[in-house]
Enzyme design. Structure first.
Site, PDB file in Angstrom:
ATOM      1  N   HIS A  35       0.842  -1.204   0.000  1.00 34.62           N
ATOM      2  CA  HIS A  35       0.000   0.000   0.000  1.00 34.62           C
ATOM      3  C   HIS A  35       0.874   1.249   0.000  1.00 34.62           C
ATOM      4  O   HIS A  35       0.587   2.228  -0.685  1.00 34.62           O
ATOM      5  CB  HIS A  35      -0.892   0.037   1.251  1.00 34.62           C
ATOM      6  N   GLN A  59     -18.074  -7.257  -1.253  1.00 33.34           N
ATOM      7  CA  GLN A  59     -17.183  -8.025  -2.135  1.00 33.34           C
ATOM      8  C   GLN A  59     -16.771  -9.353  -1.524  1.00 33.34           C
ATOM      9  O   GLN A  59     -15.965 -10.082  -2.085  1.00 33.34           O
ATOM     10  CB  GLN A  59     -15.975  -7.182  -2.555  1.00 33.34           C
ATOM     11  N   GLN A 151      -8.719  -7.348 -10.942  1.00 36.08           N
ATOM     12  CA  GLN A 151      -9.381  -6.148 -10.410  1.00 36.08           C
ATOM     13  C   GLN A 151      -8.984  -4.911 -11.230  1.00 36.08           C
ATOM     14  O   GLN A 151      -9.817  -4.054 -11.530  1.00 36.08           O
ATOM     15  CB  GLN A 151      -9.004  -5.961  -8.938  1.00 36.08           C
TER      16      GLN A 151
HETATM   17  O1  PAF Z   1      -8.064  -4.027  -3.481  1.00 36.10           O
HETATM   18  C1  PAF Z   1      -8.740  -3.768  -2.470  1.00 36.10           C
HETATM   19  O2  PAF Z   1      -8.225  -3.592  -1.361  1.00 36.10           O
HETATM   20  C2  PAF Z   1     -10.254  -3.640  -2.600  1.00 36.10           C
HETATM   21  O3  PAF Z   1     -10.759  -4.545  -3.523  1.00 36.10           O
HETATM   22  C3  PAF Z   1     -10.694  -2.204  -2.929  1.00 36.10           C
HETATM   23  C4  PAF Z   1     -10.204  -1.767  -4.292  1.00 36.10           C
HETATM   24  C5  PAF Z   1     -10.202  -1.241  -1.866  1.00 36.10           C
HETATM   25  C6  PAF Z   1     -12.229  -2.130  -2.967  1.00 36.10           C
HETATM   26  O4  PAF Z   1     -12.790  -2.484  -1.749  1.00 36.10           O
END
Ligand code: PAF
Length: 277
Positions: A35, A59, A151
């Site tokens: 991150h 999700q 994603q």
């Molecule tokens: O990659 C993630 O941490 C999640 O899928 C996101 C993009 C924050 C959406 O909840």
């Protein structure tokens, strides 16, 4: 650093000086060096940086790890403050999904294979929450990690299809010294499974090396990964794939490029990783 769970406050800060550029890093918290690398890209490329921390319930399927997903809000905020982030949005579930909420953003083709075949409701949850976050923060640029390859493809498609006025930036996967892709879920691995987990990247690297040596048959690349991963007793394969990086359809023969990817269970923890060639 401003920390807020208030949508109006986010918008007010974002538009206080309209011509400033804003980078945005959406996260589910339990932040790690992966991150941080996205945050650093955003800090370097924009006047201001916003991060969201929200474990998005939509999700996760009912059988998945929402309740055990690791959390550490105080640690995350200290980490982001030290990094130099300007704004952190920490909404509640009730703010994001108030009673009566009924809209879903769902994509048809790119969400079907790979992660979509194992997690059929996952990408509708991701696309919906990211669309909401984009509308709330209204960033100039949004930052996502290559580790979640599908994603990034799904969200790029959504940005194109729904005309979001922002640039998508994909940062490289950050890895532990033994090659394991950094993930908040690594914290859920037992010591034994953590020791076994680097096989995921070893298998991807072996298929990559075969490609570099001239192998072009998708099935051979997939078999290389399967053999290496199944040799480790702690690992249980969910899928291995050598797919077209745009359509995500499995390739018989690699002609232009290939996304080598896999999802592997270690105990109840499911790890994903990929190499894009
Ligand atoms: O990659 C993630 O941490 C999640 O899928 C996101 C993009 C924050 C959406 O909840």
């Amino acid at each position: 650093m401003i920390v807020t769970a208030n949508i109006d406050e986010v918008r007010q800060l974002r538009w206080a000086v309209p011509n400033l550029t804003w980078g945005f890093v959406p996260t589910m918290g339990y932040l790690h060096a992966g991150h941080l690398s996205l945050v650093q890209l955003s800090l370097a490329g924009n006047d201001k940086t916003a991060v969201s921390i929200f474990i998005n319930p939509t999700q996760f399927a009912p059988t998945e790890d929402l309740s055990t997903y690791p959390r550490n809000l105080a640690g995350d905020l200290a980490f982001l403050e030290a990094a130099g982030v300007d704004l952190v949005f920490t909404p509640s579930d009730a703010l994001m999904y108030p009673p009566g909420f009924q809209t879903t953003v769902s994509l048809s083709q790119v969400t079907q294979p790979l992660e979509g075949s194992s997690r059929p409701t996952h990408f509708a949850g991701v696309a919906t929450v990211v669309a909401k976050l984009f509308n709330i923060v209204q960033p100039t640029r949004a930052y996502f990690g290559q580790k979640d390859a599908q994603q990034t493809i799904v969200l790029r498609q959504m940005v194109r299809d729904l005309n979001f006025n922002l640039e998508m930036v994909i940062g490289p996967t950050s890895r532990e010294p033994d090659g394991l892709a950094m993930s908040s879920r690594n914290a859920l691995l037992s010591a034994e499974n953590r020791a076994a987990a680097p096989v995921v990247y070893r298998a991807l690297s072996a298929a990559n090396a075969a490609y570099e040596a001239g192998e072009r048959f998708g099935e051979v690349l997939r078999q290389i990964m399967i053999e290496m991963i199944t040799a480790v007793p702690q690992a249980r394969i969910d899928y291995v794939s050598a797919a077209d990086p745009r359509t995500l359809q499995e390739l018989d023969v690699v002609e232009e490029g290939v996304l080598l990817s896999t999802a592997v269970f270690f105990g109840n923890t499911r790890l994903i990783d990929n190499i894009l060639i």
